[in-house]
Design an enzyme around this catalytic site. Structure first.
Site, PDB file in Angstrom:
ATOM      1  CD  GLU A 205      -1.332 -10.970 -11.026  1.00 23.47           C
ATOM      2  OE1 GLU A 205      -0.143 -11.224 -10.806  1.00 23.47           O
ATOM      3  OE2 GLU A 205      -1.808  -9.815 -10.942  1.00 23.47           O
ATOM      4  CD  GLU A 328      -4.404  -8.734  -7.606  1.00 24.04           C
ATOM      5  OE1 GLU A 328      -3.335  -8.129  -7.824  1.00 24.04           O
ATOM      6  OE2 GLU A 328      -4.481  -9.949  -7.360  1.00 24.04           O
TER       7      GLU A 328
HETATM    8  O1  AHR Z   1      -1.609  -7.121  -4.864  1.00 19.98           O
HETATM    9  C1  AHR Z   1      -0.304  -7.613  -4.850  1.00 19.98           C
HETATM   10  C2  AHR Z   1      -0.056  -8.662  -5.925  1.00 19.98           C
HETATM   11  O2  AHR Z   1      -0.179  -8.086  -7.189  1.00 19.98           O
HETATM   12  C3  AHR Z   1      -1.003  -9.814  -5.978  1.00 19.98           C
HETATM   13  O3  AHR Z   1      -0.687 -10.819  -5.066  1.00 19.98           O
HETATM   14  C4  AHR Z   1      -0.859 -10.307  -7.374  1.00 19.98           C
HETATM   15  O4  AHR Z   1      -2.023 -10.928  -7.856  1.00 19.98           O
HETATM   16  C5  AHR Z   1      -0.498  -9.052  -8.147  1.00 19.98           C
HETATM   17  O5  AHR Z   1       0.583  -9.257  -8.985  1.00 19.98           O
END
Ligand code: AHR
Length: 523
Positions: A205, A328
Site C-alpha cells: 500500500e 488482501e
Molecule cells: O489487513 C489489514 C490492513 O489493511 C493491512 O495492514 C493493510 O495493508 C490494509 O490497509
C-alpha cells in the site's frame, strides 16, 4: 472467458426453466428455479491454486496466540506453533501465505527477528494498537511455518522505511546457498539449506501506510528496489508491485506504464464493508437483511474492479504476463465489543462464508489474470479462517468454504452459464444463484453453487455439456440464521453437511437451501 449471468425475472425465467427441464423436476412454491449449463468441452484457463492463499500479519492476535505460542507454552505446540492450528491449516492445503504485512511490513526490519529470541529487540507495533512486538516470530519462524503446512512463502519487503540494501540482504539470507556471510548467518541460526521464496512484494500500500507515495514515485522506487532483489536460487522470485485499492485505476495505469516491464505481478486490495462507511462499518453478527444484502453486494463489486484493472493492464501487457494478485481481500466490520480496537478482531458468520464463496468464484472466472489472492487474514484478524482464545480454537464458516473449495486448486476452469432470477433487497440486486465449475487433474468435475437469497431456496438444474454424469455428491454449508457462527462455547454451531444432486434424464437437480454454499464432485 465466457461469462454470462443474465438477471432475468423469476416469471420469465420459470418459463425457460420448464422448457429446459422438460418437466423433470417440480419446483417448490417460493423456490427459485435456476438452470446451469457447464461447458465441459470448452475448458478455460487453469485456476491457479494460489488464489486460495492467505495473509498473516503481525496484527492483534494473528501471529502471537494465533500461530505462535512459543515452545514453552502450556498450549500444545510443535516448536512453538500451535498443534491445533497446524492441523487445521494442513487440511486446507494452504497454497501460499503472505507475511509480515500489511502496513506492518513497511515498518519491519528483518534483522530484529533473527537469532536467539531472548536477545531480539522489542519494538512498538505503531500501526496496530501500539503494542509491544517481541520479534519472537521472525524470518526463520515464518519460513519454517510455511514449510510445515506445505505453503509457498510470499514475503513483503520494506520500501517505506527500509533501504534497497536491507531488502537485498534479507533475500540473500533466505535464498542463498553460498558461503556468504548472510548465508552463514542463516546456518548459525539453525537453517542449513535455503528456503524457497517464490514471491516477494516490493512494499505494501505504497499509496497509504507504505509511504503515502504518488504512483509515479512508487514506480521509480519499484524499479530501483527490484534491481537488488537478486535470484540466488535457480527457480527465481516473482516480484510483486504494490497495487491499487478498490477503483483507483490511475494507480494501475501509471505503475504499469512506468514499471510494467520489470514486475511480475501487481496487487489489488479490496475490503467489503456492510455500510460502506469506515467509521461505522457494521457489526459482524446481529445484523439484519439490509446488511446481509449490502455486504454481499459489496463483495460482488470486486468483479468490476478486477475487470477494469485487468483491462488497463491489457494496454501494456496484452499477453497477460503480469498477474493481478488480490493479496488482501475480505470483510471488515466493527471490532468485537470489548476487544482492542487496533486488533481488528471480528466474528465470522454464514454471511462471511457467502462472501468467501462469491469472491472465490469471481477470482476463478478471472483465472487468466488473477493468479493469486490472499484472504485477510488467517487467524483472529478480520475475515479469519480460525479464531483462538487461550488453548481453544474454533473453525469459522469461512474456513469451511476454503476447505470445500480445495478441489478447485489447480483445476481447469469450465465456463458456466447460469440463468437465475435476481435476489433483491432495497437497492441490492444480485443474481440469486452463482455457480462455477472446474475439472481437476484426475478428470473429475467439481461444481460450486451459492444461493445468496436468505429467504428462498432454489431448485438448480445442471447440465454438463460434453461429459457424462451419473451422480453428484459433496457438502453444503447453511444454517437457520444469517449470522450463524461458531463460538468457543458452541464450536460446532455451523459446519458443512452432506449434499447431493438427483439425476433426472441427462440433468442433475439440486435443492439448494436459502443462504447456502455447496460444492459437489460430479461422476
Ligand atoms: O489487513 C489489514 C490492513 O489493511 C493491512 O495492514 C493493510 O495493508 C490494509 O490497509
Amino acid at each position: 472467458m465466457s461469462k454470462s449471468r443474465p438477471l432475468t425475472t423469476l416469471g420469465i425465467w420459470s418459463l425457460m426453466f420448464c422448457g429446459f427441464l422438460g418437466g423433470a423436476a417440480a419446483v417448490a412454491a417460493g423456490e427459485a428455479s435456476v438452470s446451469v449449463a457447464v461447458q465441459a468441452s470448452a475448458p478455460g484457463p487453469k485456476i491457479d491454486r494460489h488464489i486460495f492463499g492467505q495473509f498473516a500479519e503481525h496484527l492483534g492476535r494473528g501471529i502471537y496466540g494465533g500461530v505462535w505460542v512459543g515452545p514453552g507454552s502450556s498450549i500444545p505446540n510443535t516448536d512453538g506453533y500451535r498443534n491445533d492450528v497446524l492441523a487445521a491449516l494442513k487440511a486446507l492445503h494452504v497454497p501460499v501465505i503472505r507475511w509480515p504485512g500489511g502496513c506492518f511490513a513497511d515498518d519491519y526490519h528483518w534483522r530484529d527477528g533473527i537469532g536467539p529470541r531472548a536477545q531480539r529487540p522489542v519494538r512498538i507495533n505503531t500501526h496496530w494498537g501500539g503494542v509491544m512486538e517481541p520479534n519472537s516470530f521472525g524470518t526463520n519462524e515464518f519460513l519454517d511455518f510455511a514449510e510445515m503446512i506445505g505453503a509457498d512463502a510470499y514475503v513483503t519487503g520494506n520500501v517505506g522505511s527500509g533501504t534497497p540494501a536491507e531488502m537485498a540482504d534479507w533475500v540473500e539470507y533466505i535464498t542463498s546457498d553460498s558461503r556468504s556471510t548472510l548465508a552463514q548467518l542463516r546456518r548459525a541460526n539453525g537453517r542449513d539449506a535455503p528456503w524457497r521464496l517464490p514471491f516477494f512484494g516490493i512494499g505494501n500500500e505504497a499509496w497509504g501506510c507504505g509511504g503515502n507515495m504518488r504512483p509515479e514515485y512508487y514506480a521509480d522506487l519499484f524499479r530501483r528496489y527490484a534491481t537488488f532483489v537478486r535470484d540466488h536460487a535457480p527457480e527465481g522470485i516473482e516480484l510483486v508491485a504494490s497495487g491499487a485499492h478498490d477503483d483507483d485505476y490511475h494507480w494501475t495505469d501509471v505503475v504499469m506504464a512506468r514499471a510494467g516491464d520489470v514486475l511480475d505481478a501487481l496487487s489489488l486490495h479490496y475490503y467489503s464493508i456492510p455500510t460502506g462507511n469506515w467509521k461505522h462499518k457494521g457489526a459482524a453478527t446481529g445484523f439484519g437483511e439490509d446488511q446481509w444484502a449490502s455486504t454481499l453486494q459489496a463483495a460482488a463489486r470486486i468483479d468490476e474492479y478486477i475487470t477494469r484493472h485487468s483491462a488497463i493492464m491489457d494496454k501494456y501487457d496484452p499477453q497477460k504476463r503480469v498477474a493481478l494478485f488480490v493479496d488482501e481481500w475480505g470483510t471488515w466490520y466493527d471490532q468485537e465489543p470489548g476487544s482492542h480496537p487496533g486488533f481488528l478482531y471480528q466474528q465470522n458468520s454464514l454471511r462471511d462464508a457467502l462472501v468467501a464463496a462469491i469472491s472465490l468464484d469471481i477470482f476463478e472466472r478471472h483465472a487468466d489474470r488473477v493468479r493469486m489472492a490472499n484472504i485477510a487474514q488467517m487467524i483472529n484478524v478480520l475475515q479469519a479462517m480460525i479464531l483462538t482464545r487461550g488453548s481453544r480454537m474454533v473453525l469459522t464458516p469461512t474456513y469451511y468454504v476454503f476447505r470445500m473449495y480445495v478441489p478447485f486448486q489447480g483445476a481447469t476452469y469450465l465456463p458456466v452459464k447460469v440463468d437465475t432470477p435476481s435476489y433483491r433487497y432495497g437497492t441490492t440486486v444480485l443474481p440469486a444463484v452463482d455457480a462455477t465449475a472446474a475439472r481437476d487433474t484426475a478428470g473429475t468435475i467439481h461444481l460450486a453453487l451459492v444461493n445468496v437469497d436468505p429467504r428462498h431456496g432454489a431448485t438448480v438444474s445442471v447440465r454438463i455439456e460434453g461429459a457424462g454424469t451419473h451422480s453428484a455428491a459433496g457438502q453444503v454449508l447453511t444454517a437457520a440464521a444469517m449470522d450463524a457462527h461458531n463460538t468457543f462455547e458452541d464450536p460446532n454451531a455451523i459446519s458443512p453437511a452432506p449434499f447431493k444432486g438427483v439425476r433426472k434424464g441427462g440433468i442433475l437437480v439440486f435443492r439448494l437451501p436459502p443462504k447456502s454454499v455447496a460444492v459437489v464432485a460430479v461422476h
